[in-house]
Design an enzyme around this catalytic site. Structure first.
Site, PDB file in Angstrom:
ATOM      1  N   ASP A  13       0.868  -1.165   0.000  1.00 37.19           N
ATOM      2  CA  ASP A  13       0.000   0.000   0.000  1.00 37.19           C
ATOM      3  C   ASP A  13       0.912   1.224   0.000  1.00 37.19           C
ATOM      4  O   ASP A  13       2.083   1.138   0.389  1.00 37.19           O
ATOM      5  CB  ASP A  13      -0.905  -0.041   1.233  1.00 37.19           C
ATOM      6  CG  ASP A  13      -1.839   1.149   1.285  1.00 37.19           C
ATOM      7  OD1 ASP A  13      -2.497   1.439   0.266  1.00 37.19           O
ATOM      8  OD2 ASP A  13      -1.903   1.801   2.339  1.00 37.19           O
ATOM      9  N   ASP A  15       0.031   5.090   0.937  1.00 34.71           N
ATOM     10  CA  ASP A  15      -0.107   6.020   2.056  1.00 34.71           C
ATOM     11  C   ASP A  15      -0.211   5.253   3.373  1.00 34.71           C
ATOM     12  O   ASP A  15      -1.118   4.455   3.559  1.00 34.71           O
ATOM     13  CB  ASP A  15      -1.342   6.904   1.865  1.00 34.71           C
ATOM     14  CG  ASP A  15      -1.322   7.660   0.536  1.00 34.71           C
ATOM     15  OD1 ASP A  15      -0.227   7.862  -0.015  1.00 34.71           O
ATOM     16  OD2 ASP A  15      -2.411   8.035   0.052  1.00 34.71           O
TER      17      ASP A  15
END
Length: 172
Positions: A13, A15
């Site tokens: 992922d 952020d």
């Protein structure tokens, strides 16, 4: 005819895992790497893993930033990691959201939007990735659910130093 050998992948992922989640980051001044992010990716690269970013980016659908700004931020992140010897092999981003304000990016349940597995499955189709040796690191339950739906393990990063987290995952 030659066949390309399958490689393991680490799906990351964006952020909250690679860069600080500053609430819809999309400008250069928003980019701060998570401690240990470059070291973790560099270590995984050295072990033969292809690093693939899979990121929901509803800010496009919400008209907080444009698709071009999202892509420029992703490119900047890849370059910033590369300067430190960390190679990102591919980036997949999902700008769709059910609650958007831009009709071009509104979708009730886009297959790419995590917890759906679309971005992971596309990466596996686009690249010679071995799902049996791949895994995902995310910071939300939706990331872990996407990994599960793609048939790979998912690990929840609680924050802190990503390199230490990866070392613990690998048992080193």
């Amino acid at each position: 005819m030659t066949t390309q050998a399958l490689v393991p992948a680490v799906f990351l992922d964006r952020d909250g895992v690679l860069n600080e989640d500053t609430h819809y980051p999309h400008l250069e001044e928003h980019l701060t790497l998570i401690p240990g992010a470059a070291e973790a990716v560099r270590r995984l690269n050295g072990l033969g893993y292809m690093a693939v970013i899979v990121t929901n980016q509803s800010g496009v659908a919400r008209r907080l930033f444009t698709l071009d700004q999202m892509n420029a931020f992703n490119d900047l992140l890849v370059r910033k990691l590369a300067v430190q010897g960390a190679r990102i092999g591919a980036v997949y981003a999902c700008p769709w959201h059910s609650d958007g304000s831009d009709p071009d990016w509104i979708h009730p349940d886009h297959p790419d939007r995590k917890p759906n597995a679309g971005m992971i499955l596309k990466a596996m189709q686009d690249h010679p990735i071995d799902p049996a040796r791949s895994f995902l690191i995310g910071d939300r339950d939706s990331d872990i659910e996407a990994a599960k739906r793609a048939g790979i393990p998912g690990f929840l990063f609680p924050g802190g130093d990503l390199s230490q987290f990866v070392d613990e995952l690998l048992g080193t």
